[in-house]
Motif scaffolding. Structure first.
Motif, PDB file in Angstrom:
ATOM      1  N   VAL B 151       0.482  -1.198   0.520  1.00 10.75           N
ATOM      2  CA  VAL B 151      -0.078   0.103  -0.332  1.00 10.75           C
ATOM      3  C   VAL B 151       0.937   1.126  -0.062  1.00 10.75           C
ATOM      4  O   VAL B 151       1.295   1.195   1.023  1.00 10.75           O
ATOM      5  CB  VAL B 151      -0.623  -0.209   1.439  1.00 10.75           C
ATOM      6  N   ILE B 152       0.718   2.016  -0.872  1.00 12.49           N
ATOM      7  CA  ILE B 152       2.002   2.828  -1.269  1.00 12.49           C
ATOM      8  C   ILE B 152       0.579   3.908  -0.932  1.00 12.49           C
ATOM      9  O   ILE B 152       0.450   4.120  -1.174  1.00 12.49           O
ATOM     10  CB  ILE B 152       1.947   3.342  -2.464  1.00 12.49           C
ATOM     11  N   THR B 153       1.547   5.030   0.020  1.00 17.28           N
ATOM     12  CA  THR B 153       1.070   6.644   0.808  1.00 17.28           C
ATOM     13  C   THR B 153       1.611   7.968  -0.044  1.00 17.28           C
ATOM     14  O   THR B 153       2.333   7.326  -0.244  1.00 17.28           O
ATOM     15  CB  THR B 153       1.071   6.465   2.284  1.00 17.28           C
ATOM     16  N   PHE B 154       0.771   8.638  -0.705  1.00 22.42           N
ATOM     17  CA  PHE B 154       1.087   9.607  -0.729  1.00 22.42           C
ATOM     18  C   PHE B 154       0.710  11.316  -0.169  1.00 22.42           C
ATOM     19  O   PHE B 154       0.283  10.749   0.638  1.00 22.42           O
ATOM     20  CB  PHE B 154       0.545  10.105  -2.613  1.00 22.42           C
ATOM     21  N   SER B 155       2.081  11.856  -0.404  1.00 21.76           N
ATOM     22  CA  SER B 155       1.900  12.432   0.889  1.00 21.76           C
ATOM     23  C   SER B 155       1.140  13.686   0.399  1.00 21.76           C
ATOM     24  O   SER B 155       0.272  14.601   1.266  1.00 21.76           O
ATOM     25  CB  SER B 155       3.173  13.638   1.021  1.00 21.76           C
ATOM     26  N   GLU B 156      -0.076  14.018  -1.271  1.00 20.08           N
ATOM     27  CA  GLU B 156      -0.565  14.738  -1.875  1.00 20.08           C
ATOM     28  C   GLU B 156      -1.504  13.981  -2.792  1.00 20.08           C
ATOM     29  O   GLU B 156      -0.646  12.956  -2.906  1.00 20.08           O
ATOM     30  CB  GLU B 156       0.510  16.211  -2.407  1.00 20.08           C
ATOM     31  N   PRO B 157      -2.563  13.804  -2.637  1.00 19.59           N
ATOM     32  CA  PRO B 157      -3.164  13.583  -4.044  1.00 19.59           C
ATOM     33  C   PRO B 157      -2.523  13.766  -4.998  1.00 19.59           C
ATOM     34  O   PRO B 157      -2.376  14.398  -5.803  1.00 19.59           O
ATOM     35  CB  PRO B 157      -4.778  14.207  -4.115  1.00 19.59           C
ATOM     36  N   GLN B 158      -2.477  12.180  -5.349  1.00 21.11           N
ATOM     37  CA  GLN B 158      -1.673  12.226  -6.819  1.00 21.11           C
ATOM     38  C   GLN B 158      -2.939  11.759  -8.025  1.00 21.11           C
ATOM     39  O   GLN B 158      -3.592  11.042  -8.152  1.00 21.11           O
ATOM     40  CB  GLN B 158      -1.092  10.700  -6.763  1.00 21.11           C
ATOM     41  N   PRO B 159      -3.154  12.255  -8.905  1.00 20.37           N
ATOM     42  CA  PRO B 159      -3.980  11.803 -10.042  1.00 20.37           C
ATOM     43  C   PRO B 159      -3.924  11.008 -11.176  1.00 20.37           C
ATOM     44  O   PRO B 159      -5.199  10.347 -11.135  1.00 20.37           O
ATOM     45  CB  PRO B 159      -4.502  13.233 -10.882  1.00 20.37           C
ATOM     46  N   PHE B 160      -2.185  11.097 -10.873  1.00 13.39           N
ATOM     47  CA  PHE B 160      -1.440   9.601 -11.788  1.00 13.39           C
ATOM     48  C   PHE B 160      -0.208   9.361 -11.009  1.00 13.39           C
ATOM     49  O   PHE B 160       0.000   8.984 -11.120  1.00 13.39           O
ATOM     50  CB  PHE B 160      -1.314  10.451 -12.565  1.00 13.39           C
ATOM     51  N   PRO B 161      -1.073   8.208 -10.133  1.00 13.76           N
ATOM     52  CA  PRO B 161      -0.258   7.705  -9.895  1.00 13.76           C
ATOM     53  C   PRO B 161       0.496   6.489  -9.971  1.00 13.76           C
ATOM     54  O   PRO B 161       0.793   5.355  -8.784  1.00 13.76           O
ATOM     55  CB  PRO B 161      -1.278   6.908  -7.925  1.00 13.76           C
ATOM     56  N   TYR B 162       0.744   6.505 -11.013  1.00 10.57           N
ATOM     57  CA  TYR B 162       1.454   4.692 -11.952  1.00 10.57           C
ATOM     58  C   TYR B 162       2.593   5.043 -12.491  1.00 10.57           C
ATOM     59  O   TYR B 162       2.431   5.203 -13.053  1.00 10.57           O
ATOM     60  CB  TYR B 162       0.270   4.950 -12.744  1.00 10.57           C
ATOM     61  N   ASN B 163       3.412   6.092 -10.878  1.00 12.43           N
ATOM     62  CA  ASN B 163       4.584   5.900 -11.626  1.00 12.43           C
ATOM     63  C   ASN B 163       5.921   5.442 -11.339  1.00 12.43           C
ATOM     64  O   ASN B 163       6.578   4.455 -11.875  1.00 12.43           O
ATOM     65  CB  ASN B 163       5.241   7.595 -11.368  1.00 12.43           C
ATOM     66  N   ALA B 164       5.687   4.954 -10.004  1.00  9.31           N
ATOM     67  CA  ALA B 164       6.670   3.724  -9.142  1.00  9.31           C
ATOM     68  C   ALA B 164       6.008   2.975  -9.957  1.00  9.31           C
ATOM     69  O   ALA B 164       4.891   2.112  -9.655  1.00  9.31           O
ATOM     70  CB  ALA B 164       6.394   3.858  -7.704  1.00  9.31           C
ATOM     71  N   PHE B 165       6.703   1.407 -10.429  1.00  7.88           N
ATOM     72  CA  PHE B 165       6.536   0.682 -10.028  1.00  7.88           C
ATOM     73  C   PHE B 165       5.627  -0.466 -11.383  1.00  7.88           C
ATOM     74  O   PHE B 165       5.465  -1.105 -11.668  1.00  7.88           O
ATOM     75  CB  PHE B 165       5.648  -0.505  -9.264  1.00  7.88           C
ATOM     76  N   VAL B 166       5.990   0.999 -12.154  1.00 11.22           N
ATOM     77  CA  VAL B 166       5.430   1.158 -13.820  1.00 11.22           C
ATOM     78  C   VAL B 166       5.998   0.886 -14.865  1.00 11.22           C
ATOM     79  O   VAL B 166       7.295   2.087 -15.045  1.00 11.22           O
ATOM     80  CB  VAL B 166       4.146   2.189 -13.724  1.00 11.22           C
ATOM     81  N   GLY B 167       6.618   0.820 -15.613  1.00 12.74           N
ATOM     82  CA  GLY B 167       6.714   0.261 -16.786  1.00 12.74           C
ATOM     83  C   GLY B 167       8.768   0.178 -16.743  1.00 12.74           C
ATOM     84  O   GLY B 167       8.728  -0.362 -15.499  1.00 12.74           O
ATOM     85  N   ALA B 168       9.661  -0.083 -17.534  1.00 11.59           N
ATOM     86  CA  ALA B 168      11.265  -0.980 -17.562  1.00 11.59           C
ATOM     87  C   ALA B 168      11.574  -0.479 -16.696  1.00 11.59           C
ATOM     88  O   ALA B 168      12.783  -0.721 -16.028  1.00 11.59           O
ATOM     89  CB  ALA B 168      11.592  -1.394 -18.494  1.00 11.59           C
TER      90      ALA B 168
END
Lengths: 335, 567, 299
Positions: B151-168
């Motif tokens: 469960v990843i918690t962000f310090s601010e709302p992330q409309p696009f939260p798919y940067n970490a662990f996505v992509g090569a």
């Protein structure tokens, strides 16, 4: 002889330190940035972090001192440890390549076999072709053979390797399909078949490189033979009734070989430098290719270390050449 | 997905059926891959280089990745967490990834959420110099309620939260292997950096940096009949030309990466039918950028800063005329062939972000450009160079040293001279131009010239950070050590407002609308002149099946599906 | 004051020429080199196309009457570019050779003539000989290219850089040979006589020493041109030479090799031009060496 050798070796030390300093200073002035290959998608703050992680934040004299220590103390200790299972080098920092984050000496050891095989083989082949050409050319000076030999030598001097290599690839690999065009560095020779493959895959780079060696050595051999053929002792020997073969192949050749052998010794360090262009064209990823990629990636520790090692070899083989000359030529005695 | 593509997929599946029926792992021997820029490390966190990321992608895998059309697909995760399936919290501050059941590392230990958490710690550790740290931006904590859940918690709302662990570029590392490699020790873990333990279809058996990598099929790979190849040889070195020959003409290698060669040459090489070219476009765009500030050397430290507007290029009509004079079709054809696609947009992909408002620029309009200049008061001087209020239309045009860019420079110079500009060309070594050394005067960020040309893109499919790069605050200058992506020095409060709005907006449709509006604002300011989209261009031999070019992720993303076509 | 006997240099030159003529290869080389120089420098008078004029409509053409060697990917005339490239390549060759020769002669003559300079200068020469030259050349070129091209403009700057880089890495053999020659010369009668006559320093070097070491200088010169041309093309091949839009033979060859099968003339023309020039220069050097060797006496 021994004192002479020792004196030469001791005198070489300051030379080498000056060379190390010259190389270091040149690289220090370089405006390139090892982070330049990192794509623009990586933000600048991150690049700055990466740069600091490489140790680039420290002042130049500290880095030079560190490098000297690592090269002259740590690396030999590592070698000693690996050889005798001791633990002197534990916890010490080796010379680390910025690009691969691995010890430079390990890269060098990985690259050495392919360079030695291809470039070294080319040197040997070149010499083996050159000596008979030189000898016969001198013996039959201005004959058709001499002219042809001269032409081959001149061609060797004149054909840029990247021109001849590409033409050979197009003819022999692409059109005729006889030999592979990209060298497989992981190929291991285990049986006859794998050996023939090894020969086939090295033949083009070896030939491209051997042509240059042939050119140099055959001209030198020819000149040296010509010098000796005019000497009085040749006339005396012939007058004594010795067979022509004995005169030329024993007496003249033995004396003519003295400068040629020193010349050959002087050329040995160039093998270890690799052949930057030829290695790159054929994908023989040896020391030359290592040097080129490191220069392009601004991987300064690797460039510094490899260049300096070549310098050490040059100095060493200069001394060896001088000693050889002394050993072979009875007229010279180093006191 | 359109009907047509569904049908295609079905047909493809049908074609594969007879083979998959008695398929077993490793049946097809070895596949030989040629990367003419050799990979130097197998850890994408220590290198931003594409070659390294792609080589590593054979072994290391992310939780989710992009497929060939840029859509996100679950990889090590069960599914993509979204608002709909509850994986993403309503306040956009928490995302829950569920790992697949039964995943094993190649050393037979289970993959757990602890590895996911560790990877975040690894990249964000102080002093590690992690190249992908931006992917983990904004993460406050990662909790591991059970072995399968992260469960990843962000310090601010992330409309696009798919940067970490996505992509090569952001795969999961094994905690056990890299546990001692945190922070400053990261570069010293040579063994781990060269031989990472992964979950991918292959494992490293031999790594020689900048030379060659050998892989064997991973016996524990999650799909029992894959990969079809028993081993992979990834060779580095030589150049694009030799690589193309080795694949398309001699067939010595099966796959060659990045064959950036003239279309004439590639046509000839593929004519024999021994090999094929594959290409695909993502977001890499070659652009001409105008300097809106004065680069004159007389200004000293205030050179190319916002303190002084550019004497010539501050005129928007002039910038528009210069853009009109460019024949993008010709540039694309000469420079990149099938890997070049003329464009008038900053963003032409993913498709939802592509605006159609600017397509008029595709045609070259020299006469209209001249008329526009006449109307704007730029009158031809005695030597043919236009002058306005005593200022000559004279431009210094710089770019990095690269054969295609020099060709482009020459062509653009000729067109601009045609409409009455005076152009001086300059090229700078890429190591200096793209280097971020704040001491060098010649970086693209210092921009000590009037015009420059380069290409840029963003990772993944969400353009928020990329588009935010043109805010006023991102202008490089002395106060931020000349770092910042807004090299054109574009500053428009309306644009900044859009950036802020995008940051607050969730929902793809609405985000796309804002992004298109930002794109149009930028393009219509003519401060940035898009030239062409540059695609990936690689080649493979005819007997290699299953290759699907993926410009959004690693080209080797589906190497598990590759197989040998037998007659 | 009576002029001391001068070395028989004038008759020596005649000797050399006579010997040289016997060497057919050298003579052919000289003729070919002259032809190449003429073609490259006077060719543009006959073939008036601008090597830098772009003509995108006529790009990638094979040989035709309008373009005997075809056109490149931007529609530039290959023949005109080969001639333009030759001017640069030959200029690099001659200027770099002149620089290496000047440096080498200076160091060699000083070391041979001034006793207290001998040690340090020869140390310096040894030091330079021990440096791995090609890597350093690559580093130097990468190092200073931007500084110099900013200072002198891209073309002049890179020209200067390459010429200087080649010059300072290839003067050592000349220096060594000349030192040996000068040391031998110092013991000769006419030098001793001149010295007795009060000639010292620069006049001595200019009037008596230089004319008599001219022959090894000439041989070094021919070799120097060859080295410089081949080094420039190697640098261009590694993309470290002149910028891509700047035609030199090395650059043209590099760009042309990709088209070896499609448009062979694009690679072959500059490739043959380089090889032919080098062959000619090397043959001239060989002939000169034979002609200058006092021990050689062809029938």
């Amino acid at each position: 002889m021994l004192t002479y050798t020792l004196r030469r070796l001791i005198l070489a030390v300051p030379t080498l330190i000056v060379i190390a300093l010259v190389i270091f200073l040149l690289l220090e002035l370089a405006p390139g940035d090892p982070m330049a290959q990192v794509p623009l998608t990586v933000p600048d703050e991150v690049r700055e972090q990466m740069r600091i992680a490489l140790g680039l934040g420290e002042p130049a004299p500290v880095r030079f001192g560190k490098w000297l220590w690592q090269f002259f103390a740590v690396e030999p200790m590592v070698w000693w440890d690996a050889r005798f299972g001791t633990g002197f080098a534990e916890g010490t920092q080796r010379v680390i390549s910025w690009q691969t984050r691995s010890p430079v000496m390990e890269l060098v050891m990985q690259r050495l076999p392919q360079t030695l095989w291809v470039v070294g083989m080319a040197y040997v082949v070149g010499i083996l072709i050159a000596l008979p050409i030189g000898i016969y050319s001198a013996y039959r000076q201005y004959s058709l053979f001499d002219q042809a030999g001269t032409f081959v030598a001149m061609l060797g001097y004149s054909l840029p390797p990247f021109f001849s290599a590409v033409i050979l690839i197009v003819i022999f690999s692409v059109h005729l399909g006889w030999v592979p065009m990209i060298y497989d560095t992981t190929h291991r020779v285990t049986d006859w078949e794998s050996f023939t493959f090894q020969v086939r895959q090295s033949i083009l780079p070896v030939m491209v490189l051997a042509l240059q060696t042939t050119a140099q050595i055959s001209r030198y051999m020819r000149a040296s033979m010509l010098d000796n053929l005019r000497e009085d002792y040749v006339r005396t020997a012939r007058a004594k009734g010795l067979r022509e073969n004995t005169v030329v192949l024993i007496h003249v050749l033995r004396n003519s070989m003295i400068p040629v052998v020193t010349m050959i010794a002087l050329g040995v360090p160039s093998i270890f430098g690799g052949a930057i262009i030829t290695e790159n064209i054929f994908g023989v990823n040896g020391l030359g290719q290592l040097l080129l990629t490191s220069i392009r990636a601004n991987d300064l520790p690797t460039v510094q270390t490899v260049t300096f090692m070549i310098a050490v070899l040059i100095v060493l083989f200069n001394i060896i050449a001088d000693l050889l000359y002394g050993l072979l030529d009875p007229r010279i005695r180093h006191g | 997905m359109t009907v047509k593509s569904v049908l295609m997929q079905l047909a493809l599946a049908a074609a594969l059926l007879p083979q998959t029926a008695f398929a077993e792992r490793g049946r097809d021997g070895q596949v030989n891959i040629l990367y003419w820029q050799a990979p130097s490390i197998m850890n994408p966190y220590l290198s931003g280089g594409i070659k390294d990321i792609e080589a590593a992608s054979i072994v290391l895998e992310p939780l989710a990745r992009y497929d060939a059309v840029g859509e996100m697909i679950p990889w090590l995760a069960e599914e993509i967490p979204t608002l709909e399936n509850g994986g993403l919290s309503e306040d956009l501050r928490r995302i829950t990834w569920q790992l697949r059941e039964g995943l094993l590392w190649s050393d037979a230990t289970p993959v757990t959420s602890a590895d996911v958490k560790f990877t975040w710690q690894y990249c964000t550790a102080e002093g590690g110099g992690c190249a992908q740290i931006e992917s983990f931006d904004g993460i406050a904590a990662i909790a591991t309620p059970d072995a399968q859940t992260a469960v990843i918690t962000f310090s601010e709302p992330q409309p696009f939260p798919y940067n970490a662990f996505v992509g090569a570029q952001a795969p999961v590392l094994q905690a056990a292997q890299f546990g001692d490699c945190l922070g400053p020790r990261a570069p010293q873990c040579t063994q781990a950096n060269f031989n990472p333990i992964g979950t991918g279809p292959f494992t490293v058996t031999e790594f020689r940096p900048n030379d060659v990598i050998r892989f064997d099929a991973n016996p524990l790979y999650r799909e029992p009949d894959k990969p079809a190849f028993a081993s992979v040889l990834l060779k580095g070195g030589t150049d694009a030309e030799a690589a193309a020959r080795a694949v398309l003409e001699t067939g010595q290698f099966d796959y060659a990466w990045n064959l950036q060669l003239s279309p004439v040459v590639l046509d000839r090489m593929t004519a024999s039918g021994k090999g094929h070219i594959v290409s695909g476009f993502s977001t890499l765009m070659e652009r001409v950028v105008f300097n809106l500030t004065d680069p004159s050397a007389d200004l000293g430290p205030e050179r190319s800063t916002t303190a002084h507007p550019h004497p010539v290029l501050s005129d928007a009509d002039l910038r528009r005329a210069l853009s009109m004079a460019i024949d993008r079709d010709l540039l694309a054809e000469i420079g990149y062939g099938v890997a070049g696609r003329p464009t008038c947009n900053i963003l032409s992909a993913p498709e939802i972000y592509a605006s159609s408002a600017n397509d008029a620029c595709l045609a070259q309009k020299l006469d209209e450009a001249r008329a526009l200049l006449d109307a704007a008061g730029w009158a031809p001087g005695p030597d043919g160079v236009r002058v306005k209020d005593g200022v000559r239309l004279s431009l210094l045009f710089q770019t990095s040293t690269n054969a295609v860019r020099q060709d482009f420079q020459l062509l653009i110079k000729q067109w601009w001279e045609d409409i009455g500009a005076e152009v001086e060309l300059r090229n700078i070594d890429p190591g200096v131009f793209f280097g971020s050394d704040p001491g060098s005067p010649d970086t693209y960020q210092k921009f000590h010239a009037d015009v420059q040309m380069f290409a840029n893109q963003f990772v993944g499919t969400d353009p928020e950070a990329y588009m935010a790069g043109w805010s006023c605050s991102r202008i490089p200058g002395p106060d931020n050590q000349w770092q910042g992506s807004n090299v054109t020095r574009f500053c428009d409060p309306a644009y900044d407002a859009l950036v802020a709005q995008l940051r607050r907006t969730a929902g793809l449709k609405e985000r796309a609308r804002i992004v298109r509006q930002m794109n149009d604002t930028l393009v219509q300011s003519h401060a940035i002149v898009p030239l062409l989209d540059r695609g990936r261009l690689s080649g493979h031999v005819a007997s290699l099946g299953g290759v699907e070019m993926n410009p959004w992720d690693s080209e080797l993303w589906n190497i598990a599906e590759w197989y040998r076509i037998t007659e | 004051m009576a002029e001391p006997t001068r070395a028989p240099s004038s008759s020596r030159t005649g000797d050399i020429w006579r010997q040289f003529r016997y060497h057919r290869g050298a003579l052919a080389g000289a003729v070919i080199l002259m032809l190449v120089i003429l073609a490259v420098f006077l060719g543009p008078l006959l073939w008036g196309l601008d090597p830098n004029r772009l003509d995108p409509l006529n790009r990638d053409l094979g040989p035709s009457w309008a373009h005997p060697l075809g056109t490149d990917q931007l529609g530039r005339d290959t023949l005109a570019r080969v001639m333009a490239g030759g001017r640069i390549s030959l200029a690099v060759g001659f200027v770099a050779m002149a620089l290496a020769l000047t440096l080498g002669t200076l160091v060699g003559v000083l070391a041979g003539f001034v006793r207290w300079l001998d040690g340090p200068l020869m140390r310096l020469t040894d030091l330079f000989l021990s440096l791995p030259l090609l890597p350093l050349l690559l580093v130097m070129v990468m190092l200073f290219r931007d500084a110099l091209s900013a200072r002198f403009g891209p073309e002049a700057g890179i020209f200067l850089l390459i010429v200087v880089a080649i010059g300072v890495t290839s003067w050592m053999p000349t220096a060594r040979i000349l030192r040996g020659e000068v040391l031998a010369l110092k013991e000769r009668d006419f030098i001793l006589a001149a010295r007795a006559g009060g000639t010292r320093g620069w006049p001595m070097i200019r009037r008596h020493v230089l004319p008599n070491v001219l022959s090894p200088i000439l041989v070094s010169a021919t070799l120097g041109i060859a080295t410089a041309i081949i080094t420039e093309s190697a640098l261009s091949f590694l993309s470290l030479g002149f910028p891509p839009d700047f035609a030199t033979w090395g650059r043209l060859l590099r760009d042309g090799t990709v088209y070896l099968e499609t448009f062979p003339e694009r690679a072959l023309a500059p490739g043959i031009a380089i090889s032919l020039t080098l062959l000619a220069v090397n043959y001239i050097g060989d002939g000169l060496r034979d002609a200058l060797d006092p021990r050689q006496n062809p029938q």
